[in-house]
Scaffold this motif. Sequence first.
Motif, PDB file in Angstrom:
ATOM      1  N   ILE A   1      38.849  29.414  33.806  1.00 34.15           N
ATOM      2  CA  ILE A   1      39.265  30.363  34.842  1.00 34.15           C
ATOM      3  C   ILE A   1      38.423  31.629  34.755  1.00 34.15           C
ATOM      4  CG2 ILE A   1      41.143  31.918  35.544  1.00 34.15           C
ATOM      5  CD1 ILE A   1      43.042  29.577  35.114  1.00 34.15           C
ATOM      6  N   ILE A   2      38.225  32.130  33.545  1.00 32.59           N
ATOM      7  CA  ILE A   2      37.409  33.336  33.369  1.00 32.59           C
ATOM      8  C   ILE A   2      36.034  33.139  33.994  1.00 32.59           C
ATOM      9  CG2 ILE A   2      36.119  34.695  31.661  1.00 32.59           C
ATOM     10  CD1 ILE A   2      38.588  34.526  29.848  1.00 32.59           C
ATOM     11  N   GLU A   3      35.390  32.030  33.677  1.00 37.31           N
ATOM     12  CA  GLU A   3      34.025  31.810  34.158  1.00 37.31           C
ATOM     13  C   GLU A   3      33.973  31.645  35.666  1.00 37.31           C
ATOM     14  OE1 GLU A   3      31.267  32.520  32.578  1.00 37.31           O
ATOM     15  OE2 GLU A   3      32.668  33.057  30.991  1.00 37.31           O
ATOM     16  N   SER A   4      34.911  30.892  36.233  1.00 36.20           N
ATOM     17  CA  SER A   4      34.857  30.682  37.689  1.00 36.20           C
ATOM     18  C   SER A   4      35.190  31.973  38.437  1.00 36.20           C
ATOM     19  CB  SER A   4      35.771  29.526  38.115  1.00 36.20           C
ATOM     20  OG  SER A   4      37.090  29.756  37.699  1.00 36.20           O
ATOM     21  N   VAL A   5      36.152  32.743  37.948  1.00 34.66           N
ATOM     22  CA  VAL A   5      36.511  34.004  38.597  1.00 34.66           C
ATOM     23  C   VAL A   5      35.368  35.015  38.439  1.00 34.66           C
ATOM     24  CG1 VAL A   5      38.122  35.962  38.551  1.00 34.66           C
ATOM     25  CG2 VAL A   5      39.011  33.633  38.420  1.00 34.66           C
ATOM     26  N   ARG A   6      34.796  35.069  37.240  1.00 33.38           N
ATOM     27  CA  ARG A   6      33.666  35.986  37.004  1.00 33.38           C
ATOM     28  C   ARG A   6      32.513  35.668  37.958  1.00 33.38           C
ATOM     29  NH1 ARG A   6      30.388  37.656  31.866  1.00 33.38           N
ATOM     30  NH2 ARG A   6      31.915  36.460  30.714  1.00 33.38           N
ATOM     31  N   TYR A   7      32.184  34.396  38.062  1.00 33.39           N
ATOM     32  CA  TYR A   7      31.086  33.969  38.927  1.00 33.39           C
ATOM     33  C   TYR A   7      31.340  34.392  40.380  1.00 33.39           C
ATOM     34  CZ  TYR A   7      27.689  30.894  41.166  1.00 33.39           C
ATOM     35  OH  TYR A   7      26.657  30.409  41.927  1.00 33.39           O
ATOM     36  N   ALA A   8      32.558  34.152  40.852  1.00 39.47           N
ATOM     37  CA  ALA A   8      32.906  34.485  42.241  1.00 39.47           C
ATOM     38  C   ALA A   8      32.855  35.999  42.469  1.00 39.47           C
ATOM     39  CB  ALA A   8      34.295  33.941  42.575  1.00 39.47           C
ATOM     40  N   LEU A   9      33.392  36.774  41.534  1.00 37.65           N
ATOM     41  CA  LEU A   9      33.424  38.231  41.698  1.00 37.65           C
ATOM     42  C   LEU A   9      32.027  38.846  41.608  1.00 37.65           C
ATOM     43  CD1 LEU A   9      36.621  39.078  39.625  1.00 37.65           C
ATOM     44  CD2 LEU A   9      36.373  39.196  42.111  1.00 37.65           C
TER      45      LEU A   9
ATOM     46  N   MET B   1      39.722  30.027  45.475  1.00 35.97           N
ATOM     47  CA  MET B   1      39.019  31.232  45.031  1.00 35.97           C
ATOM     48  C   MET B   1      38.947  32.279  46.138  1.00 35.97           C
ATOM     49  SD  MET B   1      37.855  32.595  42.343  1.00 35.97           S
ATOM     50  CE  MET B   1      37.688  31.227  41.208  1.00 35.97           C
ATOM     51  N   ASP B   2      38.816  31.834  47.393  1.00 35.29           N
ATOM     52  CA  ASP B   2      38.722  32.837  48.463  1.00 35.29           C
ATOM     53  C   ASP B   2      40.028  33.619  48.620  1.00 35.29           C
ATOM     54  OD1 ASP B   2      40.030  30.654  49.529  1.00 35.29           O
ATOM     55  OD2 ASP B   2      38.887  30.600  51.394  1.00 35.29           O
ATOM     56  N   ARG B   3      41.142  33.030  48.224  1.00 36.79           N
ATOM     57  CA  ARG B   3      42.424  33.764  48.256  1.00 36.79           C
ATOM     58  C   ARG B   3      42.374  34.943  47.275  1.00 36.79           C
ATOM     59  NH1 ARG B   3      46.730  36.145  47.901  1.00 36.79           N
ATOM     60  NH2 ARG B   3      48.825  35.364  47.487  1.00 36.79           N
ATOM     61  N   LEU B   4      41.832  34.679  46.078  1.00 38.36           N
ATOM     62  CA  LEU B   4      41.698  35.737  45.078  1.00 38.36           C
ATOM     63  C   LEU B   4      40.682  36.790  45.530  1.00 38.36           C
ATOM     64  CD1 LEU B   4      42.415  36.838  42.245  1.00 38.36           C
ATOM     65  CD2 LEU B   4      40.509  35.488  41.378  1.00 38.36           C
ATOM     66  N   ILE B   5      39.550  36.352  46.036  1.00 38.09           N
ATOM     67  CA  ILE B   5      38.508  37.279  46.489  1.00 38.09           C
ATOM     68  C   ILE B   5      39.046  38.171  47.619  1.00 38.09           C
ATOM     69  CG2 ILE B   5      36.239  37.455  47.594  1.00 38.09           C
ATOM     70  CD1 ILE B   5      36.141  36.600  44.623  1.00 38.09           C
ATOM     71  N   ASP B   6      39.786  37.571  48.557  1.00 41.07           N
ATOM     72  CA  ASP B   6      40.372  38.360  49.651  1.00 41.07           C
ATOM     73  C   ASP B   6      41.321  39.421  49.111  1.00 41.07           C
ATOM     74  OD1 ASP B   6      38.969  36.927  51.527  1.00 41.07           O
ATOM     75  OD2 ASP B   6      40.668  35.691  52.170  1.00 41.07           O
ATOM     76  N   ALA B   7      42.140  39.026  48.149  1.00 42.17           N
ATOM     77  CA  ALA B   7      43.096  39.972  47.557  1.00 42.17           C
ATOM     78  C   ALA B   7      42.362  41.138  46.889  1.00 42.17           C
ATOM     79  CB  ALA B   7      44.005  39.261  46.546  1.00 42.17           C
ATOM     80  N   VAL B   8      41.326  40.814  46.113  1.00 42.82           N
ATOM     81  CA  VAL B   8      40.538  41.837  45.416  1.00 42.82           C
ATOM     82  C   VAL B   8      39.863  42.771  46.427  1.00 42.82           C
ATOM     83  CG1 VAL B   8      38.453  42.180  44.010  1.00 42.82           C
ATOM     84  CG2 VAL B   8      40.183  40.506  43.303  1.00 42.82           C
ATOM     85  N   ASN B   9      39.211  42.182  47.426  1.00 46.09           N
ATOM     86  CA  ASN B   9      38.529  42.997  48.432  1.00 46.09           C
ATOM     87  C   ASN B   9      39.496  43.921  49.154  1.00 46.09           C
ATOM     88  OD1 ASN B   9      35.948  41.985  47.913  1.00 46.09           O
ATOM     89  ND2 ASN B   9      36.144  40.347  49.406  1.00 46.09           N
ATOM     90  N   ASN B  10      40.660  43.403  49.518  1.00 47.36           N
ATOM     91  CA  ASN B  10      41.662  44.215  50.217  1.00 47.36           C
ATOM     92  C   ASN B  10      42.151  45.370  49.339  1.00 47.36           C
ATOM     93  OD1 ASN B  10      41.513  42.657  52.522  1.00 47.36           O
ATOM     94  ND2 ASN B  10      43.215  41.338  51.926  1.00 47.36           N
TER      95      ASN B  10
END
Length: 127
Positions: A19-27, A113-122
């Motif tokens: 999870i760390i690696e995939s989230v880090r990569y996306a962010l 992952m786009d759900r997490l990215i959207d939340a972070v961006n918002n």
Amino acid sequence: MTAESSGKRILIVDDDAEIIESVRYALEGEGYEVVIARDGNQGLAVAEQENPDLMILDMMMPKRSGFLVLEKLRRMRDDPLPVVMITGNEGHRHQAYAELLGVSEYIRKPFPMDRLIDAVNNLLNRD
């Protein structure tokens, strides 16, 4: 790299390396700076040292759970840090308690992952 995200620092606190690696990569792909902690105690220490703009926090971790991290974080900081809690837990009581502690977003695993990215961006680009 988008102009809004540049320079924003995100702390990921999770004990799951995948999870760390995939989230880090996306962010990082979104232009965020990412710092990592692998348990709750380390998460609090890194939050104090790095002063991140946002924290992505797992609920179930060794040493100190996401809830205990949140409780301590709320006492440590004057300005509330936006927190996205990610969890495999289905219980509504857990979500209610997380929200009581001021969690900005509560996302159940597995998540797109786009759900997490959207939340972070918002959360980071509200102004």
